[in-house]
Design an enzyme around this catalytic site. Structure first.
Site, short mmCIF file in Angstrom:
data_model
loop_
_atom_site.label_atom_id
_atom_site.label_comp_id
_atom_site.label_asym_id
_atom_site.label_seq_id
_atom_site.Cartn_x
_atom_site.Cartn_y
_atom_site.Cartn_z
N CYS A 201 0.87 -1.18 0.00
CA CYS A 201 0.00 0.00 0.00
C CYS A 201 0.91 1.23 0.00
O CYS A 201 1.44 1.61 1.04
CB CYS A 201 -0.90 -0.01 1.24
SG CYS A 201 -2.01 1.39 1.30
N LEU A 202 1.11 1.79 -1.18
CA LEU A 202 1.96 2.98 -1.32
C LEU A 202 1.38 3.83 -2.44
O LEU A 202 1.23 3.34 -3.57
CB LEU A 202 3.40 2.55 -1.64
CG LEU A 202 4.44 3.67 -1.76
CD1 LEU A 202 4.61 4.40 -0.44
CD2 LEU A 202 5.78 3.11 -2.23
#
Length: 145
Positions: free
Chosen positions: A91-92
């Site tokens: 999750c970036l």
């Protein structure tokens, strides 16, 4: 598809990206002879529970790169709020909606290393890890090591 850009980025990464003190930060290599499939290597940042670790990242470069971000996931098991402990999904924001063609695979790998230094437990990929990070930091760090 821009193979010239991909080749330039690959050459930049094959030698490894080093800090001023000569310490390796990230590097990458092509998998087999598929120019669009790489393995990235991230070295655990100093003074974190990941220090001394070597983390491998699977990188797939889409045909419309650099207009679309590379697809990345951790091959190495890692205990981190923003990385799935099951699938390695990350999750970036720059790997999703914040990607711009000005970014490179090198900057994405360096951003992943920065994420290891500064987890974002309020935007988790792995809720269990985020809960532990917030409620029992010593246990989180022990588990991550």
């Amino acid at each position: 598809m821009d193979n010239g850009r991909i080749m330039k980025e690959l050459k930049e990464l094959q030698d490894g990206v080093k800090k001023a003190n000569g310490e390796l930060v990230v590097e990458a290599k092509v998998v087999g002879d598929d120019l669009r499939h790489w393995k990235g290597k991230i070295f655990g940042p100093k003074d974190t529970c990941y220090e001394g670790g070597i983390f491998y990242v699977d990188i797939h470069i889409p045909p419309d790169y650099p207009f679309k971000p590379p697809k990345m996931k951790f091959d190495t098991k890692i205990w981190h709020p923003n990385i799935s402990s099951q699938t390695g999904a990350i999750c970036l924001d720059i790997l999703k909606n914040e990607w711009t063609p000005a970014l490179t695979i090198r900057t994405a790998l360096i951003s992943l290393q920065a994420l290891l230094c500064a987890p974002e437990p309020d935007d988790p990929q792995d809720a269990e890890v985020a809960r532990q990070y917030k409620s029992d930091r010593p246990l989180y760090e022990l588990t991550a090591k």
